[in-house]
Scaffold this active site. Sequence first.
Site, PDB file in Angstrom:
ATOM      1  N   SER A   1      -8.139 -11.088  14.872  1.00 36.43           N
ATOM      2  CA  SER A   1      -8.245  -9.630  14.933  1.00 36.43           C
ATOM      3  C   SER A   1      -7.939  -9.163  16.346  1.00 36.43           C
ATOM      4  O   SER A   1      -8.175  -9.884  17.326  1.00 36.43           O
ATOM      5  CB  SER A   1      -9.662  -9.215  14.525  1.00 36.43           C
ATOM      6  OG  SER A   1     -10.199  -8.289  15.429  1.00 36.43           O
ATOM      7  N   LYS A   2      -7.431  -7.936  16.461  1.00 35.26           N
ATOM      8  CA  LYS A   2      -7.000  -7.487  17.792  1.00 35.26           C
ATOM      9  C   LYS A   2      -8.175  -7.259  18.735  1.00 35.26           C
ATOM     10  O   LYS A   2      -7.986  -7.089  19.925  1.00 35.26           O
ATOM     11  CB  LYS A   2      -6.082  -6.271  17.697  1.00 35.26           C
ATOM     12  CG  LYS A   2      -6.674  -5.018  17.143  1.00 35.26           C
ATOM     13  CD  LYS A   2      -5.625  -3.905  17.272  1.00 35.26           C
ATOM     14  CE  LYS A   2      -5.917  -2.779  16.318  1.00 35.26           C
ATOM     15  NZ  LYS A   2      -4.773  -2.147  15.751  1.00 35.26           N
TER      16      LYS A   2
END
Length: 398
Positions: free
Chosen positions: A254-255
């Site tokens: 995930s960013k």
Amino acid sequence: MTVRTRMAPSPTGEYHIGSMRTMLFNFAWAKKNNGQFVLRIEDTDRTRLVEGSLERTLQVVKDFGLSWDEGPVVGGPYAPYVQSERLSLYQEYANKLLESGHAYYCFCTPERLTQVREEQQKAGAPLTHYDKFCLKNSKEESEARVKAGEKHVIRYKMPADEEIQFNDLFLGPITFHTKDLDDYVMLKSDGFPTYHLAVVVDDHLMNMTYIMRGVEWIPSTPKHILLYKAFGWEMPLTGHLPNLKEVGAHKKLSKRDGTVDARLFLEEGYLPEALLNFLMLLGWNPGTEKEIYSLEEFISAFSLERVHKTDLISFDREKLLWFNGVYIRQMSVEDLWLQIVKWAATYGVDLGIDDRDHDYIIKVVALTQERLRLFSEFNELTSYFFTEPKVDKELLNK
Ligand code: GLU
């Protein structure tokens, strides 16, 4: 039969590095078999479209060194390859399902659907399902209401009690049950299809022979199996590839934890060849110690048997840096300098070299090549050669 693989990005954001891995595997399998790799744009969810996303996706695929045999820009025998330009086809196939009794019109308002959902939740249902309210309407009644212009969708009529067997190309047998599935919407009131109808119609009409996608699509697969059956079509061989995760984590990349946007890796100064090489080994292994692969070598070595049978695989950022360093050291000094200059120009980076002459710069690059792992480290590693050291006068006075 010619091997045909595809990647079907939705222009709903920036292209994810995990999608690039999936694309690479699909690309390689088509190339290895002298087949075709198709790019299809799945833009039917109009609420999630992001401006410029399609153009940036096409660009980053090219920047990574991949290409497509059929798709946007290049066209092909099954054009158009953008789903929003194929709406009449989905309408036609939804009508076929209405006729064969696999689908029905639904006139329920959003307010009614919310109410049904809330009641089911209150009653403690783990999954909420459409209550088949419109299924009782006769064909004649429904058609009259559609003709009169009443707002409607078309739903798939899910069989009540059916087991669905699926043999995943990588993961092996998986069993689903229709009682866990909904009478989902296939065609929305705006005339756009939802993913399930569009993906099945297109994969069939575009003659796909393989579907390889991330494991997050497994829950969609039973819906697709039933659609293929309803149309009387053969389903392409389908397999689900592991998603990427941070080392030590248990969920998809995930960013929040680091860069995931494929374009940003290039901007940070990774070489496309190093990135591709790193991605090759995320979900596939050659069964040997060999780690450095050119794209051509990967295409000839790639096999489906050696794809990992798991749902998550570590995206080891340290290892990626290592790969980049290896590729940097493989270059001639002149070539390395050329690449750095090109990178700096593309991303507007000031290399801090002022007007030093070329020979001096080349000497510095040669000295730095051993330690450089990422182009964005260049300034830090070389500023000593290009700028006078700053002396703090206050400190000297003391
Ligand atoms: N449009 C889907 C996506 O955004 C494609 C999924 C599939 O490959 O079937 O990934």
